[in-house]
Design an enzyme around this catalytic site. Structure first.
Site, PDB file in Angstrom:
ATOM      1  N   SER A  53     -12.283  21.875  40.943  1.00 31.64           N
ATOM      2  CA  SER A  53     -11.822  22.691  39.823  1.00 31.64           C
ATOM      3  C   SER A  53     -13.005  23.039  38.906  1.00 31.64           C
ATOM      4  O   SER A  53     -13.959  23.674  39.353  1.00 31.64           O
ATOM      5  CB  SER A  53     -10.697  21.960  39.091  1.00 31.64           C
ATOM      6  OG  SER A  53      -9.967  22.839  38.279  1.00 31.64           O
ATOM      7  N   ASP A  62      -2.020  27.455  44.951  1.00 27.96           N
ATOM      8  CA  ASP A  62      -2.868  27.222  43.785  1.00 27.96           C
ATOM      9  C   ASP A  62      -3.194  28.563  43.156  1.00 27.96           C
ATOM     10  O   ASP A  62      -3.544  29.524  43.865  1.00 27.96           O
ATOM     11  CB  ASP A  62      -4.151  26.512  44.237  1.00 27.96           C
ATOM     12  CG  ASP A  62      -5.072  26.092  43.093  1.00 27.96           C
ATOM     13  OD1 ASP A  62      -4.784  26.411  41.928  1.00 27.96           O
ATOM     14  OD2 ASP A  62      -6.089  25.442  43.369  1.00 27.96           O
ATOM     15  N   HIS A 103      -3.065  22.571  43.760  1.00 31.05           N
ATOM     16  CA  HIS A 103      -4.233  22.138  42.997  1.00 31.05           C
ATOM     17  C   HIS A 103      -4.199  20.611  42.857  1.00 31.05           C
ATOM     18  O   HIS A 103      -3.134  20.008  42.714  1.00 31.05           O
ATOM     19  CB  HIS A 103      -4.221  22.795  41.620  1.00 31.05           C
ATOM     20  CG  HIS A 103      -5.528  22.762  40.910  1.00 31.05           C
ATOM     21  ND1 HIS A 103      -6.560  23.631  41.202  1.00 31.05           N
ATOM     22  CD2 HIS A 103      -5.998  21.959  39.921  1.00 31.05           C
ATOM     23  CE1 HIS A 103      -7.588  23.379  40.429  1.00 31.05           C
ATOM     24  NE2 HIS A 103      -7.282  22.347  39.640  1.00 31.05           N
TER      25      HIS A 103
END
Length: 323
Positions: free
Chosen positions: A167, A261, A291
């Site tokens: 991320s 995601d 995610h």
């Protein structure tokens, strides 16, 4: 919003084992009354508690050392004892530049160490919005340089140090490689990128996978970008949004992309742009994954398979760097 298993069952595109993880995290955050209204320090403390069960267990290291690296708290995981310098991965945790730590990501790092047979080093960089770009990036560049320059002290082979993250950590990994390249220094030997945040522009996957059933919401991600960048004009800086950068000369890259995601499209675009820039790149798209799905490895065969694929690639790439 606290999701129940029944409510999430309607989202049948999510892998059932990943669904257990998503429900458990939502339930965990739901134990805190009005989580969104908590102060940021309180939200960070709550996140450490909620994620504690998911960092427990997993591989046992031959040695783990928590120390300081370029002014940041760092943790070194050594999967085996060795008299010769070992390949390494500098791993940068996610959390929207505002949350999480080397503690929340401890199991994730140990999984890579054990499966790839490399030393994994994580660092606690400074979080936003208390500091903003480029403070965290400056710290990670300095940490990489210290790890490389003092590699012998850490039992690490300086020519075989990869960088990676998930991320926001994936964003910082690419930005670090760009910063090193632009300074005339050799970039890391490889980039391992898990569901990275590479550009703030909305895409089709934003609309398709918004909502707590998929772990990361558009509103959360927009807030993360604001907290990190500060001035909206900074969002076009290629070191903030590396999908906009010239990617020539970056190291071989592996992208683990969960299908479900909001960031999926940006990750596909990053893989395509890396390939167009002449960078060897492998993209793995994981159907049914959301995610943060790698953190579900204790209950998810899909997450375990994703670790295995990335570890095989990482070990092979770093072996070539040593040759």
């Amino acid at each position: 919003m606290t999701l129940t298993t029944e409510a999430l069952a309607a989202h049948d595109d999510v892998d059932p084992e990943i669904r257990r993880f998503v429900v458990a995290l939502n339930h965990g955050y739901g134990q805190f009354s009005d989580f969104a209204a908590l102060s940021l320090p309180e939200r960070r403390a709550a996140a450490e508690i909620v994620r504690a069960p998911w960092r427990a267990g997993g591989p046992v290291m031959a040695k783990t050392v928590t120390a300081e690296l370029a002014g940041c708290r760092a943790r070194f995981h050594y999967p085996q004892r060795s008299d010769t310098p070992q390949p390494a991965l500098l791993y940068i945790h996610g959390g929207g530049w505002t949350m999480f730590s080397i503690d929340t990501h401890d199991r994730l790092m140990r999984e890579y160490a054990a499966r790839a047979g490399v030393v994994v080093v994580g660092i606690d960089y400074s979080l936003s919005p208390e500091v903003r770009y480029p403070v965290a990036l400056d710290e990670i560049v300095a940490a990489y340089q210290a790890l490389r320059d003092d590699a012998g002290d850490f039992g690490i082979a300086p020519a075989a140090i990869a960088i990676g993250g998930d991320s926001a950590g994936g964003n910082l990994a690419v930005a670090t490689s760009l910063r090193l390249r632009d300074a005339g220094e050799r970039p890391p030997a490889a980039m391992l990128l898990n569901y990275g945040a590479f550009d703030p522009a909305p895409t089709a996957s934003y609309a398709r996978y918004d909502g707590p059933a998929y772990m990361l919401t558009v509103a959360e991600m927009d807030g993360f970008w604001r907290d990190y960048a500060g001035d909206p004009a900074t969002l076009v800086d290629p070191l903030v949004a590396p999908l906009r950068a010239d990617l020539t000369g970056l190291p071989p890259s592996f992208l683990a992309v969960p299908e479900c995601d909001i960031l999926a499209d940006a990750n596909r675009a990053m893989a395509a742009r890396l390939g167009s820039a002449g960078v060897p790149v492998e993209l793995r798209l994981y159907a049914g994954a959301t995610h943060s799905f790698l953190e579900a490895v204790s209950v998810s065969s899909l997450a375990s398979a994703a670790f295995d694929e990335a570890a095989r690639w990482l070990a092979a790439t770093l072996r070539r760097a040593l040759a």
